[in-house]
Design a protein around this motif. Structure first.
Motif, mmCIF file in Angstrom:
data_model
loop_
_atom_site.group_PDB
_atom_site.id
_atom_site.type_symbol
_atom_site.label_atom_id
_atom_site.label_comp_id
_atom_site.label_asym_id
_atom_site.label_seq_id
_atom_site.Cartn_x
_atom_site.Cartn_y
_atom_site.Cartn_z
ATOM 1 N N TYR A 121 -10.521 23.176 -29.495
ATOM 2 C CA TYR A 121 -9.181 22.593 -29.643
ATOM 3 C C TYR A 121 -9.263 21.183 -30.202
ATOM 4 O O TYR A 121 -8.459 20.785 -31.041
ATOM 5 C CB TYR A 121 -8.447 22.609 -28.299
ATOM 6 C CG TYR A 121 -8.208 24.015 -27.793
ATOM 7 C CD1 TYR A 121 -7.192 24.791 -28.334
ATOM 8 C CD2 TYR A 121 -9.021 24.571 -26.827
ATOM 9 C CE1 TYR A 121 -6.988 26.090 -27.899
ATOM 10 C CE2 TYR A 121 -8.832 25.869 -26.386
ATOM 11 C CZ TYR A 121 -7.812 26.626 -26.927
ATOM 12 O OH TYR A 121 -7.609 27.909 -26.512
ATOM 13 N N ALA A 149 -7.639 19.997 -33.644
ATOM 14 C CA ALA A 149 -6.665 18.904 -33.673
ATOM 15 C C ALA A 149 -7.156 17.766 -34.549
ATOM 16 O O ALA A 149 -6.390 17.185 -35.322
ATOM 17 C CB ALA A 149 -6.406 18.401 -32.259
ATOM 18 N N THR A 195 -5.302 16.458 -37.831
ATOM 19 C CA THR A 195 -4.882 15.059 -37.908
ATOM 20 C C THR A 195 -5.459 14.401 -39.157
ATOM 21 O O THR A 195 -4.766 13.651 -39.847
ATOM 22 C CB THR A 195 -5.350 14.294 -36.657
ATOM 23 O OG1 THR A 195 -4.997 15.042 -35.517
ATOM 24 C CG2 THR A 195 -4.711 12.936 -36.578
ATOM 25 N N LEU A 223 -3.486 14.951 -42.189
ATOM 26 C CA LEU A 223 -2.235 14.202 -42.351
ATOM 27 C C LEU A 223 -2.429 12.934 -43.181
ATOM 28 O O LEU A 223 -1.464 12.304 -43.589
ATOM 29 C CB LEU A 223 -1.656 13.835 -40.980
ATOM 30 C CG LEU A 223 -1.287 15.008 -40.086
ATOM 31 C CD1 LEU A 223 -0.772 14.512 -38.761
ATOM 32 C CD2 LEU A 223 -0.236 15.875 -40.757
ATOM 33 N N LEU A 243 0.851 10.286 -42.693
ATOM 34 C CA LEU A 243 0.235 9.031 -42.269
ATOM 35 C C LEU A 243 -0.230 8.289 -43.517
ATOM 36 O O LEU A 243 -1.410 8.053 -43.695
ATOM 37 C CB LEU A 243 -0.929 9.313 -41.329
ATOM 38 C CG LEU A 243 -0.573 9.974 -40.012
ATOM 39 C CD1 LEU A 243 -1.800 10.377 -39.251
ATOM 40 C CD2 LEU A 243 0.276 9.052 -39.159
ATOM 41 N N ILE A 263 -1.107 4.486 -42.951
ATOM 42 C CA ILE A 263 -1.671 4.236 -41.623
ATOM 43 C C ILE A 263 -3.109 4.746 -41.595
ATOM 44 O O ILE A 263 -3.362 5.911 -41.849
ATOM 45 C CB ILE A 263 -0.840 4.934 -40.538
ATOM 46 C CG1 ILE A 263 0.571 4.384 -40.558
ATOM 47 C CG2 ILE A 263 -1.477 4.751 -39.189
ATOM 48 C CD1 ILE A 263 1.477 5.003 -39.556
ATOM 49 N N PHE A 318 -11.835 10.736 -38.174
ATOM 50 C CA PHE A 318 -11.277 11.879 -37.446
ATOM 51 C C PHE A 318 -12.143 13.113 -37.667
ATOM 52 O O PHE A 318 -12.376 13.891 -36.732
ATOM 53 C CB PHE A 318 -9.828 12.147 -37.850
ATOM 54 C CG PHE A 318 -8.844 11.547 -36.888
ATOM 55 C CD1 PHE A 318 -8.697 12.075 -35.623
ATOM 56 C CD2 PHE A 318 -8.096 10.442 -37.237
ATOM 57 C CE1 PHE A 318 -7.817 11.518 -34.716
ATOM 58 C CE2 PHE A 318 -7.216 9.874 -36.339
ATOM 59 C CZ PHE A 318 -7.074 10.418 -35.082
ATOM 60 N N PRO A 350 -9.371 8.303 -30.873
ATOM 61 C CA PRO A 350 -8.489 7.136 -30.882
ATOM 62 C C PRO A 350 -8.933 6.058 -29.887
ATOM 63 O O PRO A 350 -8.092 5.509 -29.203
ATOM 64 C CB PRO A 350 -7.152 7.748 -30.465
ATOM 65 C CG PRO A 350 -7.548 8.885 -29.561
ATOM 66 C CD PRO A 350 -8.938 9.301 -29.898
ATOM 67 N N ASN A 392 -1.992 1.802 -36.733
ATOM 68 C CA ASN A 392 -1.081 1.796 -35.611
ATOM 69 C C ASN A 392 -1.620 2.778 -34.587
ATOM 70 O O ASN A 392 -1.407 3.976 -34.683
ATOM 71 C CB ASN A 392 0.316 2.209 -36.087
ATOM 72 C CG ASN A 392 1.348 1.924 -35.038
ATOM 73 O OD1 ASN A 392 1.040 1.924 -33.854
ATOM 74 N ND2 ASN A 392 2.565 1.684 -35.459
ATOM 75 N N VAL A 428 0.587 5.355 -32.671
ATOM 76 C CA VAL A 428 1.056 6.448 -33.530
ATOM 77 C C VAL A 428 -0.067 7.446 -33.784
ATOM 78 O O VAL A 428 0.105 8.664 -33.611
ATOM 79 C CB VAL A 428 1.585 5.886 -34.871
ATOM 80 C CG1 VAL A 428 1.755 7.009 -35.876
ATOM 81 C CG2 VAL A 428 2.888 5.159 -34.658
ATOM 82 N N ILE A 429 -1.233 6.930 -34.168
ATOM 83 C CA ILE A 429 -2.345 7.830 -34.470
ATOM 84 C C ILE A 429 -2.737 8.637 -33.238
ATOM 85 O O ILE A 429 -2.858 9.863 -33.278
ATOM 86 C CB ILE A 429 -3.549 7.022 -34.993
ATOM 87 C CG1 ILE A 429 -3.271 6.545 -36.415
ATOM 88 C CG2 ILE A 429 -4.805 7.856 -34.960
ATOM 89 C CD1 ILE A 429 -4.443 5.928 -37.092
ATOM 90 N N ILE A 460 0.001 11.189 -32.399
ATOM 91 C CA ILE A 460 0.008 12.369 -33.270
ATOM 92 C C ILE A 460 -1.160 13.283 -32.939
ATOM 93 O O ILE A 460 -1.019 14.506 -32.832
ATOM 94 C CB ILE A 460 -0.014 11.935 -34.749
ATOM 95 C CG1 ILE A 460 1.347 11.367 -35.122
ATOM 96 C CG2 ILE A 460 -0.379 13.090 -35.665
ATOM 97 C CD1 ILE A 460 1.481 10.929 -36.538
ATOM 98 N N PHE A 461 -2.322 12.661 -32.715
ATOM 99 C CA PHE A 461 -3.494 13.462 -32.364
ATOM 100 C C PHE A 461 -3.230 14.241 -31.069
ATOM 101 O O PHE A 461 -3.509 15.447 -30.987
ATOM 102 C CB PHE A 461 -4.711 12.557 -32.222
ATOM 103 C CG PHE A 461 -5.950 13.271 -31.756
ATOM 104 C CD1 PHE A 461 -6.589 14.177 -32.580
ATOM 105 C CD2 PHE A 461 -6.453 13.041 -30.495
ATOM 106 C CE1 PHE A 461 -7.718 14.843 -32.153
ATOM 107 C CE2 PHE A 461 -7.584 13.708 -30.053
ATOM 108 C CZ PHE A 461 -8.220 14.614 -30.886
ATOM 109 N N ILE A 500 -0.791 17.107 -31.646
ATOM 110 C CA ILE A 500 -1.411 18.237 -32.344
ATOM 111 C C ILE A 500 -2.338 18.996 -31.403
ATOM 112 O O ILE A 500 -2.387 20.226 -31.411
ATOM 113 C CB ILE A 500 -2.169 17.740 -33.591
ATOM 114 C CG1 ILE A 500 -1.175 17.212 -34.610
ATOM 115 C CG2 ILE A 500 -2.986 18.859 -34.214
ATOM 116 C CD1 ILE A 500 -1.799 16.637 -35.833
ATOM 117 N N LEU A 501 -3.036 18.253 -30.555
ATOM 118 C CA LEU A 501 -3.956 18.888 -29.601
ATOM 119 C C LEU A 501 -3.185 19.839 -28.680
ATOM 120 O O LEU A 501 -3.537 21.009 -28.530
ATOM 121 C CB LEU A 501 -4.653 17.802 -28.792
ATOM 122 C CG LEU A 501 -5.840 18.200 -27.941
ATOM 123 C CD1 LEU A 501 -6.967 18.719 -28.809
ATOM 124 C CD2 LEU A 501 -6.329 17.014 -27.129
#
Lengths: 305, 605
Positions: A69, A73, A77, A80, A91, A94, A103, B337, B464, B467-468, B471-472, B475-476
């Motif tokens: 998972y 994810a 990510t 994005l 993003l 960002i 990531f 993150p 940011n 935010v990151i 979002i992660f 999605i998870l």
């Protein structure tokens, strides 16, 4: 509205990701004069795995259970950060390129831990090799992206992939990135997706303990990672056309994108058929050449080419 | 006569307060942790001694960063070095600790000697030890002397910070100290050396030429590589962490060095950003390295070993420690993150910013620095995957690891606080970034730039973290739910890992730490110079009754840099023996000759 569009474009790409793999397999088989599996085989595989019962090693911990998972994810990510149909992405400014690659690194970290978790020597072997290759590939990727960044003025993809004209240094950088794409998508000559030979396998060795839905998730993640890297490369080589915001233009842009990705998929598949698998320590030379190319691109960018 | 007490004064400017924060953030959890760690290990009297020693150590570090003049600075510095020496040799029954302490004592005094020389040179020109007075007289110092001063300071502080090739003491001394001391030493003490560098080398002497910055960047890259490469091969988990500290000092110096180059090129805004990125990494590294050392200490307490090859399977036996260590490993590998990602991202972006702003060769140089940082990050990820994967996952590799149990509450609390700290540093990155910019502005100077709109804006890219991370996380969760929705409830069967058709899976089937790093050992053999020895005892040609395989790498710096120096000292000492024959008459004769010599010298002058 725009956010919705960005989400839709990513979802479409995720849905099409297995198709790219199927297409590449088909091309390879055709070139080898084989009939090969249908183009949609990756979808059939995913459907088959997801229905199956999962066998989990009793020696393993929660890492093995939940790593898929995290891998999924983190890959999504990372996606994005990449513009595909639209010239921008969710993003956009960002995080930028560094966040994208980090990531991907996060997913890899958990996948490698999962490889070590079951206590089998195959998993450990795959993990060790994966980390080895990744640590050689990452600097090449960063250098290539930094070259594009120097040319576009910012270290994020929407700027980088929208250069009006592709400078020579960016083309060289894209060639360097091609080496990374081959290594990261476990393709010949670095790895071979088609065999389970303990001497050569890297990615497959890591996921050897997986079955059922976990395997389906990991395979899907691998497809997504592949289309992600291909779209970065495509954007570098053929920047986006001038974009007019109406619904027809979206479709044109999508078609253009599909064409670009297919083009690179063909190049990679042909390369895969033409060269032989290298042994592990020759991969150093392979990625070393990519590294030199990226440094060359850097020098060119420094000279203003 | 210089009076010590009149000269001692303190100041609390932003830089000092920042470093006080770094010291506090590591020290308090380590002290909490030490309660559980020391109980049962030592007698009550010794616990009292080591705890008071630790407190004195922390206070001396605080005194270093708050001193407002050079004399007080040196005094506190020496106190810090000596107290930490006694803490390193606290396990004095263990000869390894005593040896490590000796190396530390020698190296730290070599460093202090250079600092002392630099301070005396500055005093010679300024006639005062006060920071502000010295700063004002710096323009009077000739250029050549300034270069020398800078070099002395770099060597002096670099020795303490563990800059290659002066890092040799670090992988000996840090692992041998009790774990909470290692945590404070790696988390805070080596940062204090960086404080000295920022305060004196950059703050007082200033930067007359870009070459100083380029020099620091080159040293930084060497430090990164050497640190992480040795960490990658290391089997001793605490020594691995110590080498990784060397690497992180390199990463921090990349930020500081970039700031120095930019300052000399009058790019003050970018310099401030680069310096702030370095400062951010100082704080981050203090937190996660502190956590990892405490985690390693917990494992040591539970299993009695620091050897990765004798651990394994601890994630089931010590779930808390394993979870804390995993968070620390993710953070130090620079993965989003978490907080390590934030500061490494900032350093990447500031190097890129420097590359964009500077012309020609410097542009290429700075992107090359980015590439070096990328190599370091990749290797660091490999190193910590190995440390966690081999140390905590799969089957236990020794009986001690099999019998391990979770550590007491106070130790979990110590680690827990730092884990929460990692989260806070990641999620409040934006606010902290503005604070760092403020601190960095005090060092780099230049015009004040209004703070951004709430994000970390660097060369066209923003970070940011909420935010990151959000979002992660979404999605998870979404991914999990989607899979659940499509495939229905989980159907799971437990089964043994395939043992290759052998007699059941044992820990000997697992990949070892040595094997994990083998590709790196071979690919970088030009650096490691690996040597192997194979011994086979044969009963006949076909039957090998015993097989011994040994692989070792040559510690390049020890063998080719320090060994000749040590040998040279012994040779000189041998020669000097001629004068030292142990006869009182000769010594009286020496005094007489010396006396005559001095009289002649005075008369001639």
């Amino acid at each position: 509205m725009k956010t919705l569009l960005f989400i839709i474009q990513i979802l479409v790409c995720i849905c099409l990701a297995p198709l790219v793999s199927g297409l590449m397999r088909k091309i390879k088989n055709s070139l080898r004069m084989r009939k090969g599996a249908p183009v949609l085989q990756p979808y059939y595989n995913l459907g088959k795995y997801i229905k199956k019962e999962e066998v989990v090693s009793e020696h393993s911990s929660f890492i093995l259970r939940y790593a898929p998972y995290v891998v999924l994810a983190s890959t999504v990510t990372a996606f994005l950060f990449v513009p595909v149909f639209h010239y921008s992405c969710l993003l956009s400014e960002i995080g930028g390129v560094v966040a994208l690659f980090f990531f991907l690194s996060l997913g890899r970290f958990f996948l490698v831990l999962a490889g070590l978790d079951a206590g089998s020597s195959f998993g450990g072997m795959g993990s060790s090799r994966e980390m080895f290759i990744a640590s050689l590939a990452e600097p090449v990727a960063i250098c290539a992206m930094a070259v594009v960044g120097l040319k576009s003025g910012a270290l994020h993809l929407p700027a980088a992939l929208n250069l009006v004209q592709t400078p020579v240094s960016v083309i060289v950088a894209a060639t360097a990135l091609l080496f990374v794409v081959i290594a990261e998508t476990s393709r010949i000559p670095v790895d071979n997706q088609e065999t389970h030979l303990e001497l050569t396998m890297i990615h497959e060795a890591m996921v050897l303990e997986y079955s059922g839905r976990s395997l389906a998730i990991l395979e899907l993640s691998a497809h997504i990672k592949q289309i992600l890297l291909l779209s970065v490369l495509a954007g570098m080589l053929w920047p986006f056309p001038v974009y007019v915001p109406d619904s027809g233009a979206y479709l044109w842009s999508a078609a253009f994108f599909a064409g670009k990705v297919a083009c690179i998929a063909v190049i990679v598949s042909v390369m895969e058929v033409m060269v032989a698998k290298m042994r592990l320590f020759r991969v150093v030379d392979f990625l070393g050449f990519g590294f030199l190319l990226s440094i060359l691109a850097l020098v060119m960018a420094g000279l203003g080419v | 006569m210089i009076g010590l007490w009149e000269n001692i004064s303190f100041c609390f400017d932003p830089l000092a307060v920042f470093f006080l924060l770094v010291i506090t953030v590591v020290s308090i959890p380590s002290l909490i942790y030490s309660y559980g760690y020391l109980t049962g290990h030592y007698s009550r009297a010794r616990i009292f001694v080591i705890t008071s020693g630790t407190v004195l150590f922390i206070l001396s570090m605080a005194a270093v960063v708050c001193s407002a003049n050079l004399l007080a600075f040196l005094f506190a510095w020496e106190l810090m070095s000596l107290v930490s020496y006694f803490l390193v040799v606290f396990d004095h029954e263990n000869h390894q600790s005593v040896d490590a302490g000796l190396i530390y004592l020698i190296m730290t005094h070599v460093g202090t000697a250079f600092l002392l020389a630099a301070v005396l040179i500055m005093y010679h020109y300024a006639g005062s030890f006060d920071f502000s007075v010295v700063r004002n007289t710096i323009p009077l110092i000739p250029a050549a002397t300034r270069h020398m001063l800078f070099l002395f300071l770099l060597i002096g502080f670099g020795t303490k910070a563990g800059v290659v090739p002066l890092h040799v003491w670090l992988p000996y001394a840090h692992p041998q100290a009790p774990s909470h001391i290692s945590s404070i030493m790696s988390g805070a003490m080596i940062k204090v050396a960086l404080y000295g560098f920022l305060r004196i080398a950059i703050g007082i002497i200033g930067i007359p030429s870009a070459w100083w910055g380029i020099g620091v960047l080159s040293v930084a890259v060497g430090t990164c590589f050497v640190g992480i490469m040795y960490a990658l091969l290391e089997r001793d988990i605490k020594r691995l962490l110590a080498y990784s500290s060397v690497e992180n000092i390199g990463v921090i110096l990349l930020g500081i060095g970039a700031a120095m180059v930019l300052m000399s090129k009058q790019q003050y805004v970018l310099a401030e950003i680069a310096c702030a990125a370095g400062l951010f990494h100082i704080l981050n590294h203090a937190v996660f390295k502190g956590l990892l050392f405490l985690g390693a200490g917990s494992v040591y307490k539970a299993t009695g070993t620091r050897d990765l090859e004798r651990m394994g399977g601890l994630i089931k036996r010590m779930p808390w420690t394993a979870a804390f260590f995993l968070v620390g490993a993710l953070a130090i590998a620079g993965l989003p993150p978490l907080n390590g990602f934030v500061s490494e991202w900032l350093i990447f972006q500031s190097l890129f910013g420097a590359a964009s702003a500077l012309p020609g060769a410097l542009k290429i140089f700075f992107v090359f620095m980015m590439v070096c940082l990328a190599v370091t990050c990749g290797l660091a990820a490999a190193c910590f995957v190995r440390a966690f994967g081999v140390g905590f996952l799969a089957l236990p590799r020794s009986s001690r690891a099999e019998q391990a149990s979770e550590v007491p509450l106070s130790m979990k609390m110590g680690m827990g606080i730092l884990t929460v700290g990692i989260g806070i540093l990641a999620f409040c990155a934006t606010g902290l970034w503005h604070a760092m910019r403020f601190v960095a502005h005090g060092i780099t100077g230049g015009e004040i730039v209004p703070a951004g709109t709430g994000e970390l804006l660097l060369s066209g890219t923003i970070l940011n973290m909420p935010v990151i991370a959000g979002i992660f996380g979404v999605i998870l969760v979404l991914g999990y739910c989607m899979v659940r929705l499509i495939a229905g409830p989980e159907k799971v069967r437990r089964g043994a890992t395939w043992d290759c058709g052998y007699y059941g899976l044992t820990s000997r089937n697992e990949y070892t730490a040595t094997a994990f790093s083998k590709p790196f050992r071979i690919a970088f053999s030009f650096f490691f110079l690996p040597q192997r020895r194979v011994e086979k005892l044969r009963e006949s040609y076909y039957h090998v009754s015993s097989f011994k395989y040994e692989v070792r790498t040559i510690p390049v710096f020890k063998q080719y840099f320090y060994a000749p120096i040590v040998k040279g000292f012994f040779v000189v000492a041998q020669r000097m023996k001629i004068f030292q024959m142990g006869s009182v008459h000769w010594y009286l004769g020496y005094i007489l000759f010396m006396f005559i010599g001095v009289i002649i010298f005075v008369l001639v002058h």
